[in-house]
Structure formats: structure tokens, C-alpha cells
Scaffold this active site. Structure first.
Site, PDB file in Angstrom:
ATOM      1  N   TYR A 154       0.816  -1.211   0.000  1.00 59.57           N
ATOM      2  CA  TYR A 154       0.000   0.000   0.000  1.00 59.57           C
ATOM      3  C   TYR A 154       0.855   1.269   0.000  1.00 59.57           C
ATOM      4  O   TYR A 154       0.391   2.341  -0.366  1.00 59.57           O
ATOM      5  CB  TYR A 154      -0.944   0.034   1.216  1.00 59.57           C
ATOM      6  CG  TYR A 154      -2.008  -1.043   1.215  1.00 59.57           C
ATOM      7  CD1 TYR A 154      -2.263  -1.810   0.084  1.00 59.57           C
ATOM      8  CD2 TYR A 154      -2.764  -1.295   2.342  1.00 59.57           C
ATOM      9  CE1 TYR A 154      -3.226  -2.804   0.084  1.00 59.57           C
ATOM     10  CE2 TYR A 154      -3.745  -2.281   2.349  1.00 59.57           C
ATOM     11  CZ  TYR A 154      -3.958  -3.039   1.217  1.00 59.57           C
ATOM     12  OH  TYR A 154      -4.923  -4.013   1.222  1.00 59.57           O
TER      13      TYR A 154
ATOM     14  N   LYS B 296       3.481 -15.199   2.713  1.00 63.52           N
ATOM     15  CA  LYS B 296       3.374 -15.955   1.460  1.00 63.52           C
ATOM     16  C   LYS B 296       4.808 -16.236   1.007  1.00 63.52           C
ATOM     17  O   LYS B 296       5.243 -15.840  -0.085  1.00 63.52           O
ATOM     18  CB  LYS B 296       2.586 -15.119   0.431  1.00 63.52           C
ATOM     19  CG  LYS B 296       2.200 -15.855  -0.829  1.00 63.52           C
ATOM     20  CD  LYS B 296       1.134 -16.898  -0.630  1.00 63.52           C
ATOM     21  CE  LYS B 296       0.834 -17.603  -1.946  1.00 63.52           C
ATOM     22  NZ  LYS B 296       0.028 -18.818  -1.772  1.00 63.52           N
TER      23      LYS B 296
ATOM     24  N   ASP C   4      -3.013 -17.968   2.240  1.00 62.67           N
ATOM     25  CA  ASP C   4      -4.195 -18.643   1.688  1.00 62.67           C
ATOM     26  C   ASP C   4      -4.725 -19.675   2.675  1.00 62.67           C
ATOM     27  O   ASP C   4      -5.935 -19.793   2.898  1.00 62.67           O
ATOM     28  CB  ASP C   4      -3.904 -19.266   0.310  1.00 62.67           C
ATOM     29  CG  ASP C   4      -2.525 -19.880   0.214  1.00 62.67           C
ATOM     30  OD1 ASP C   4      -1.726 -19.740   1.157  1.00 62.67           O
ATOM     31  OD2 ASP C   4      -2.228 -20.532  -0.811  1.00 62.67           O
TER      32      ASP C   4
ATOM     33  N   ASP D 167      -5.088  -6.590   6.074  1.00 65.16           N
ATOM     34  CA  ASP D 167      -6.291  -5.888   5.646  1.00 65.16           C
ATOM     35  C   ASP D 167      -7.379  -6.911   5.336  1.00 65.16           C
ATOM     36  O   ASP D 167      -8.524  -6.819   5.806  1.00 65.16           O
ATOM     37  CB  ASP D 167      -5.955  -5.057   4.395  1.00 65.16           C
ATOM     38  CG  ASP D 167      -7.052  -4.100   4.004  1.00 65.16           C
ATOM     39  OD1 ASP D 167      -8.040  -3.981   4.749  1.00 65.16           O
ATOM     40  OD2 ASP D 167      -6.933  -3.465   2.934  1.00 65.16           O
TER      41      ASP D 167
ATOM     42  N   ASP E  64     -10.574  -8.264   7.935  1.00 64.95           N
ATOM     43  CA  ASP E  64     -11.975  -8.110   7.515  1.00 64.95           C
ATOM     44  C   ASP E  64     -12.693  -9.452   7.567  1.00 64.95           C
ATOM     45  O   ASP E  64     -13.871  -9.521   7.947  1.00 64.95           O
ATOM     46  CB  ASP E  64     -12.055  -7.519   6.106  1.00 64.95           C
ATOM     47  CG  ASP E  64     -12.184  -6.007   6.146  1.00 64.95           C
ATOM     48  OD1 ASP E  64     -11.850  -5.415   7.195  1.00 64.95           O
ATOM     49  OD2 ASP E  64     -12.614  -5.403   5.139  1.00 64.95           O
TER      50      ASP E  64
END
Ligand code: NAD
Length: 380
Positions: free
Chosen positions: A158, A208, A241, A265, A269
Site C-alpha cells: 500500500y 506468502k 491462503d 487488511d 476483515d
């Protein structure tokens, strides 16, 4: 909005003064903020402190009033405060603006950057009494949910360099860059350690590392930092994942979920959804900066957004904003007993059956103000 000072006539001079900025923002932000401030005021009456809150515009309302989502005047109000109580920003009215000028990017990301708020602490708490609010089957969460997500907030994709260009063949191309440095990973690792020490002493670090160089570095630095600074904490690593699946399968297998900006993020959520309603979830964003009390300067806000679908109806759940106020008392003012009292009042209000529409599920529901009144009764 002209910055104004919020204080009450009954409050007396000798009470401890808590100086914080109040940025209600847009949509349901101002509605739930009003309720949260009343709760802080009442907590002050009970425990003997005076909330000295200075209001300022942020987000869409700031674009309307000042032509910019994060005006200098608002920044100045925050600079002079010991903490920021934030509502939420954005809405359909401003969605046609260029992305860089839209409320979330131009104010929330800007304020995180301005105050180097690198650590986002988001409790994922679902009381057993409202477990039906979760999309998960009740038998998977018989005691509700109690986990915490620690998300790195000022690094990663970001905040890395971005560019767009048109290739020779006329195709458009966009580039976002993910960047992490050792020091950025180490300082958020310390927040995960501190959080885990106050809970179940288990941390699952999510990355990851099978694909991304940033994640390879993340895993290496996290493993080394925990080994040196917190060997008593049980540390696991998980690919993002798999973490997304595990969170939906059995959330309570986690104690502290710890990850970088973009993964956090998304996962936080997801955590919000399985915890029933965004209306119940608070968050704290802390930085390296200490406030005038030698505590972390922080920004405290609900996990949800401006909820345009219910804004203006007086039915938003104020609990996330109230609980954000409790987090502010705890982290930026060191008022643990006071924070506990607010959290207990919210919990017992819900346990007693008071529900806003988002957590009602067949029961009668009340509006934001009545929900706030119910919390105030228990807090008194
Ligand atoms: P949202 O969080 O605003 O709403 C998602 C759903 O949750 C909606 O159905 C909403 O009614 C419900 N909800 C959220 N808070 C609630 C509350 N307190 N009580 C009851 N129900 C609640 O997400 P969205 O619809 O994707 O975004 C709406 C706007 O908010 C967008 O402009 C977005 O950019 C902005 N946004 C801002 C923030 C922020 O300021 N931190 C975060 C997320 C989204």
C-alpha cells in the site's frame, strides 16, 4: 466544522484531563461518535477524569468544507492531542473523485503515515450470546470467538512506489511495489509479542513465503526476533491462503494472528465477518511516537466503514466506537480499569439482550441512541 471543545459543565477543574482529537468523519461516523463520547463522559464521572475532546473534519466532510480530505487544521488538532478517536470516512458522494483524492486514501492513509501508525491491533471478539450473528455454525464457536489480529500498517504494497503507464502496443500497465525492511518487521514483531504475553502466548505469523521475497524476509526476521526476544511464545508460520481458510474453519485455533499490511487488511476483515458484525469491532493503531503522558500516541476507530446503507437512520451499532474509546483509554492514557469497565458495560448490555439491528437476529432491536443509553446504565 469549526474545531470545538467538548466538555461538560459538571466536570470540575481538579479532574485529570484527557486531551484527544475527535474526527467523526462521514456516514454513521458522527452518529456513533456522539454515543461514544457520552460513554467516555460518563466513565469520566465515575472514575474522575475529564474528556477534553477537540473535534475536526476528516474525509468527505473535510473535502466539502475545506476542499481536501485531511486539512492542515485537522492535522494540527491531532498534533496537539494525546490520541485520536476516529469515526470512519468515505461514501458514494466522493467515489467519483480521482482515487488519490478519495477520503480513505487521502485521509486515513495520510494520517497513518503522518503519525507513523505502524501497528494495528484489532480484537476479534464475539460474545457467546450473539454467536448467531456469525456466519459460522454455532457448534464451531460454542464459546464465541476471542482472537487478536496484529497488522503492520505503514509498509508493504500500500505504501510502496506506484506507477501507471501505457505500453508501446497501447496497453495500459499499473505497478504497485511491495517493500519491507528488517526494522519495520522487528518493531511490529514486538507488538505481537507484547500482545501475546497478555493473552495465550501463541502467535501465528502469516506470509506468502513460497512466492514473495518480502515474505521470505518477513519469516526470517520474525523467527529470529521471537527466538531472541520471546522464546516462551509459541510461534507458528502459515501461508496467507491457508490462514484465510483456517480462520473460517476454526478461528479459535489462533490466539494472535500476526501479518503484514495487505494480508492483514484482508484477514482482519474476514475476522470481522466471522465475529458477527463490524458494528462490534474496535481497533487501535499505534506508532513509535509517545504522547505527553509517555504512552503510545494512537488512533482508535471502529473496524467498519461509514455504512452508507444505514447512515442517517439512527440504527448503527455504536459498540465498535464505544469500544474504540475503551482501547484509547487503555493504550494512550494507561487507564486500564476504566477501559475494562466500559468493555464490561458493553458486554453486559449485549448479554442482557439489548441489540441493534445488526446483531438482533429475530429479537427486537433498538437504535444507536438507546443502545448507548443501555451501556450508560450499566456503566453508571
Ligand atoms: P462498511 O463497513 O461501511 O459496511 C459494510 C456492512 O457493515 C454494511 O452492511 C454496513 O451497514 C455494516 N456496518 C458497518 N458498521 C456498522 C455498524 N456500526 N452498525 C451496523 N452495521 C454496520 O463497508 P463498505 O460498505 O464497504 O464501505 C462504505 C464506505 O466506507 C466506503 O466509502 C468505504 O471506502 C468506507 N470505508 C471506510 C473505512 C474507514 O474509514 N476506516 C473502512 C472501510 C470502509
Amino acid at each position: 466544522m469549526v474545531p470545538q471543545t467538548f466538555s461538560s459543565s459538571y466536570l470540575t477543574g481538579f479532574m485529570e484531563t484527557l486531551k484527544f482529537a475527535v474526527l467523526p468523519g462521514d456516514g454513521i461516523g458522527p452518529e456513533v461518535m456522539t454515543v461514544a463520547l457520552r460513554v467516555l463522559e460518563q466513565a469520566g464521572q465515575r472514575f474522575g477524569f475529564r474528556p477534553d475532546a477537540t473535534h475536526a473534519d476528516i474525509g468527505g466532510i473535510a473535502i466539502d468544507n475545506h476542499g481536501i480530505a485531511y486539512p492542515d487544521s485537522t492535522h494540527q488538532v491531532c498534533e496537539e492531542a494525546d490520541a485520536i478517536l476516529f469515526g470512519s470516512v468515505g461514501g458514494p458522494k466522493w467515489e467519483t473523485l480521482p482515487p488519490k483524492d478519495q477520503p480513505e486514501r487521502a485521509s486515513l492513509l495520510a494520517i497513518r503515515k503522518a503519525f507513523s501508525l505502524y501497528a494495528n491491533i484489532r480484537p476479534g471478539l464475539l460474545y457467546a450470546e450473539i454467536a448467531d450473528a456469525s456466519p459460522l455454525k454455532r457448534e464451531r464457536i460454542p464459546d464465541g470467538i476471542d482472537i487478536v489480529c496484529i497488522r503492520e500498517l505503514t509498509g508493504g504494497i500500500y505504501f510502496g512506489d506506484k506507477s501507471t503507464s501505457t505500453l508501446d502496443n497501447g496497453e495500459e500497465q499499473a505497478i504497485d511495489t511491495m517493500v519491507y525492511k528488517t526494522s519495520e518487521i522487528e518493531r511490529i514483531a514486538q507488538v505481537a509479542i507484547d500482545t501475546a504475553l497478555g493473552r495465550g502466548k501463541r502467535v501465528c505469523s502469516v506470509d506468502k513465503a513460497n512466492v514473495l521475497e518480502c515474505s521470505v524476509l518477513w519469516r526470517k526476521v520474525v523467527a529470529a526476533y521471537f527466538a531472541e526476544h520471546a522464546p516462551q511464545i509459541e510461534l507458528d508460520h502459515m501461508y496467507v491462503d491457508n490462514a484465510a481458510m483456517q480462520l473460517a474453519r476454526d478461528p479459535n485455533q489462533f490466539d494472535v494472528l500476526f501479518t503484514e499490511n495487505m494480508f492483514g487488511d484482508i484477514l482482519s476483515d474476514e475476522m470481522g465477518v466471522i465475529c458477527g458484525s463490524l458494528g462490534m469491532l474496535a481497533s487501535a493503531s499505534l506508532g513509535a511516537r509517545q504522547n505527553g503522558r509517555g504512552k503510545p500516541f494512537g488512533l482508535y476507530e471502529p473496524s467498519g466503514g461509514t455504512a452508507p446503507d444505514i447512515a442517517g437512520q439512527g440504527i448503527a451499532n455504536p459498540c465498535a466506537q464505544i469500544l474504540s474509546g475503551a482501547l484509547m483509554l487503555r493504550h494512550s492514557f494507561g487507564l486500564n480499569e476504566e477501559a475494562d469497565a466500559i468493555e464490561t458495560a458493553v458486554r453486559s448490555t449485549v448479554e442482557a439482550g439489548a441489540r441493534t439491528a445488526d446483531i438482533a437476529f429475530g429479537l427486537d432491536s433498538v437504535g444507536s441512541e438507546a443502545m448507548g443509553e443501555a451501556v450508560l446504565e450499566r456503566l453508571a
